[in-house]
Design an enzyme around this catalytic site. Structure first.
Site, PDB file in Angstrom:
ATOM      1  N   CYS A 100      37.622  24.894  27.640  1.00  0.00           N
ATOM      2  CA  CYS A 100      36.121  24.842  28.140  1.00  0.00           C
ATOM      3  C   CYS A 100      35.274  25.020  26.912  1.00  0.00           C
ATOM      4  O   CYS A 100      35.722  26.053  26.362  1.00  0.00           O
ATOM      5  CB  CYS A 100      35.831  25.656  29.225  1.00  0.00           C
ATOM      6  SG  CYS A 100      33.917  25.603  29.593  1.00  0.00           S
ATOM      7  N   CYS A 108      29.283  31.180  27.688  1.00  0.00           N
ATOM      8  CA  CYS A 108      29.207  31.401  29.225  1.00  0.00           C
ATOM      9  C   CYS A 108      30.112  32.632  29.593  1.00  0.00           C
ATOM     10  O   CYS A 108      31.265  32.966  28.989  1.00  0.00           O
ATOM     11  CB  CYS A 108      29.860  29.952  29.823  1.00  0.00           C
ATOM     12  SG  CYS A 108      30.103  30.537  31.633  1.00  0.00           S
ATOM     13  N   CYS A 187      31.390  22.657  34.712  1.00  0.00           N
ATOM     14  CA  CYS A 187      32.059  23.694  34.539  1.00  0.00           C
ATOM     15  C   CYS A 187      33.704  23.763  35.002  1.00  0.00           C
ATOM     16  O   CYS A 187      33.912  22.841  35.959  1.00  0.00           O
ATOM     17  CB  CYS A 187      31.610  24.857  35.702  1.00  0.00           C
ATOM     18  SG  CYS A 187      32.370  26.099  35.874  1.00  0.00           S
ATOM     19  N   GLN A 259      35.233  31.952  51.046  1.00  0.00           N
ATOM     20  CA  GLN A 259      36.138  32.042  49.727  1.00  0.00           C
ATOM     21  C   GLN A 259      35.958  30.639  48.982  1.00  0.00           C
ATOM     22  O   GLN A 259      36.233  29.646  49.574  1.00  0.00           O
ATOM     23  CB  GLN A 259      37.593  31.985  50.298  1.00  0.00           C
ATOM     24  CG  GLN A 259      37.932  33.659  50.809  1.00  0.00           C
ATOM     25  CD  GLN A 259      37.758  34.631  49.887  1.00  0.00           C
ATOM     26  OE1 GLN A 259      37.932  34.414  48.523  1.00  0.00           O
ATOM     27  NE2 GLN A 259      37.912  35.889  50.087  1.00  0.00           N
ATOM     28  N   TYR A 288      33.972  44.255  58.713  1.00  0.00           N
ATOM     29  CA  TYR A 288      33.404  43.176  57.815  1.00  0.00           C
ATOM     30  C   TYR A 288      33.751  41.718  58.061  1.00  0.00           C
ATOM     31  O   TYR A 288      34.412  41.091  57.024  1.00  0.00           O
ATOM     32  CB  TYR A 288      33.826  43.689  56.397  1.00  0.00           C
ATOM     33  CG  TYR A 288      33.735  45.041  56.035  1.00  0.00           C
ATOM     34  CD1 TYR A 288      32.525  45.646  55.773  1.00  0.00           C
ATOM     35  CD2 TYR A 288      34.905  46.197  56.236  1.00  0.00           C
ATOM     36  CE1 TYR A 288      32.316  47.001  55.407  1.00  0.00           C
ATOM     37  CE2 TYR A 288      34.515  47.403  55.983  1.00  0.00           C
ATOM     38  CZ  TYR A 288      33.365  47.771  55.666  1.00  0.00           C
ATOM     39  OH  TYR A 288      33.463  49.226  55.375  1.00  0.00           O
ATOM     40  N   ASP A 360      38.109  44.044  55.441  1.00  0.00           N
ATOM     41  CA  ASP A 360      37.728  43.030  54.586  1.00  0.00           C
ATOM     42  C   ASP A 360      36.700  43.576  53.794  1.00  0.00           C
ATOM     43  O   ASP A 360      35.597  42.822  54.082  1.00  0.00           O
ATOM     44  CB  ASP A 360      37.671  41.673  54.830  1.00  0.00           C
ATOM     45  CG  ASP A 360      37.788  40.612  53.801  1.00  0.00           C
ATOM     46  OD1 ASP A 360      37.807  40.938  52.591  1.00  0.00           O
ATOM     47  OD2 ASP A 360      37.649  39.217  53.961  1.00  0.00           O
ATOM     48  N   CYS A 387      39.261  42.690  47.143  1.00  0.00           N
ATOM     49  CA  CYS A 387      38.677  42.001  46.051  1.00  0.00           C
ATOM     50  C   CYS A 387      38.633  42.859  44.605  1.00  0.00           C
ATOM     51  O   CYS A 387      38.335  42.296  43.465  1.00  0.00           O
ATOM     52  CB  CYS A 387      37.437  41.144  46.055  1.00  0.00           C
ATOM     53  SG  CYS A 387      36.097  42.138  46.665  1.00  0.00           S
TER      54      CYS A 387
END
Length: 439
Positions: A100, A108, A187, A259, A288, A360, A387
């Site tokens: 990229c 970025c 992107c 997701q 959650y 979660d 996460c």
């Protein structure tokens, strides 16, 4: 994610008092360059180096490299410095040219590991997960971060991108730890349909501060101007088809949580249910719960003789969840502020017992109180979807205090080219707690 505010006295420490500025970092070192030998990877998308006895967190580097680092944050009295590798003196064999053209120092900030392959990115993430689990939970994890199906060697996977508007009205992405915006015409981690909208080639509408672009499983593309000026946010329909389970469609607001990797939802549901091994007639608690993905699949697994309760704090997600679980008369999803007073009473009023749990939580984790309160209900097994490996490790340590041990833990590269990782840990009662459940 809610960030806890600093105390007022500390917030004032970086402000001017009269004509004097209170310097918490001493004289700025931003822009200073020096050569360092790069050590191992650390959690957060950087590697660790040392200069003059001080830790330096270096982005755009790889372990074992010799680089010239330019300080991006810190001063003469800072405990540590942040820096970018602006010149590579001795490169790692794993280094490559970033695909990229918007990636690199000062550009970025969306990606952390464009300068290496997706495979080596997973190796770096494996090291991070192992280190966090060992340091914070005392767990020696022998696993590896697994690839998630649906990307192109780490590229073209992101199905939703929120773009900001630059001063010249171009759509772009923010620099790392900055409000500055880098205009982009594509992107590379986003699915091609996003650039194909043409939005990145046109000036933004007046008074628009950003545009949120989402692509559904059927290819439908929705763009929402920010700030949202009306309540008419469209819905998307996403499909989840875990191995061995029937495919299901889920309605979700174009501004709601979903997701962003096309293979993530099915992968996480499959891993959680494989670990939980739900049985007909069991009672399951989904905390959650979002738009009801785990709630629906749990309801399918325990059957009509079972019960499932989902709890979620976001009102929009709860509204979206209604149609998603409408076919299950033995499943409900309610709004509750998990961790605050009263949420436990909702559980006790709905479920006569708790056999299975899905947790979660947001990136900050569930925390000691929630983990303690959930496991006090003595579920047979619990699945924790995380996460953030540091938050996961802390919560697994709290679970051990409640008599639960990790029987399996899988980690997934659901965010290739970034430092983010998703983990699914399966907890089971051990020792005296297991004996109590069996009785």
């Amino acid at each position: 994610m809610n960030q806890q505010k600093r105390p007022a006295s500390r917030r004032r420490s970086n402000q001017r008092r009269g004509n004097k500025r209170v310097a918490t970092q001493g004289d700025s070192l931003v822009g200073t360059e020096f050569e360092v030998e790069v050590g191992d990877v650390a959690h957060g998308g950087h590697c660790v180096a040392r200069h003059d006895g001080r830790v330096v967190f270096v982005r755009h580097a790889l372990p074992g490299e010799q680089v010239v680092a330019r300080v991006t944050d810190g001063g003469t009295t800072s405990r540590f410095l942040r820096a970018d590798a602006v010149r590579i003196v001795q490169a790692s064999p794993e280094r490559r040219e970033a695909p990229c053209r918007f990636s690199g120092p000062g550009a970025c900030g969306g990606c952390d590991w464009q300068h290496t392959s997706a495979a080596f990115g997973r190796e770096l993430k494996t090291r991070v997960v192992r280190e966090q689990l060992r340091r914070l939970a005392g767990i020696d994890w022998p696993g590896v971060v697994e690839q998630v199906p649906g990307d192109e060697d780490g590229l073209r996977w992101r199905t939703r991108v929120e773009f900001s508007v630059s001063p010249d009205r171009r759509l772009g992405l923010r620099k790392h730890r900055s409000h500055d915006i880098v205009p982009v015409d594509d992107c590379l981690i986003a699915v091609p349909e996003i650039a194909a909208t043409g939005l990145l080639e046109e000036p933004a509408e007046p008074d628009t501060t950003g545009v949120d672009v989402a692509v559904a499983a059927d290819g439908e593309v929705v763009a929402v101007d920010l700030p949202v000026r009306d309540s008419g946010i469209p819905n998307l329909v996403e499909r989840v088809a875990p191995n061995g389970l029937s495919a299901r469609g889920f309605r979700v607001s174009a501004r709601g949580f979903w997701q962003v990797h096309p293979g993530a939802a099915a992968t996480f549901v499959g891993a959680a249910l494989d670990g939980l091994q739900p049985k007909p007639g069991e009672r399951a608690l989904d905390l959650y719960a979002g738009v009801g993905v785990f709630t629906a699949f749990l309801a399918e697994a325990v059957g009509p003789e079972g019960l499932v309760l989902g709890l979620e704090g976001d009102s929009r997600a709860v509204r979206d969840a209604g149609p998603n679980i409408a076919g299950f008369g033995h499943a409900t999803l309610e709004r509750a502020d998990i961790g605050h007073d009263g949420w436990g009473s909702v559980v006790d009023e709905t479920l006569d017992r708790v056999d299975l749990v899905v947790l979660d939580p947001p990136r900050s984790g569930a925390g000691r109180a929630v983990v303690r309160d959930v496991l006090a209900r003595r579920p047979r097994r619990a699945a924790y979807i995380a996460c953030d490996p540091a938050a996961l490790a802390r919560d697994l340590a709290y679970a051990a205090e409640s008599g639960y041990e990790v029987v399996s833990l899988r980690a997934f590269d659901a965010f290739p080219m970034t430092h983010h990782i998703e983990c699914v840990a399966i907890l089971e009662a051990a020792g005296a707690v297991a004996d109590q459940i069996r009785r």
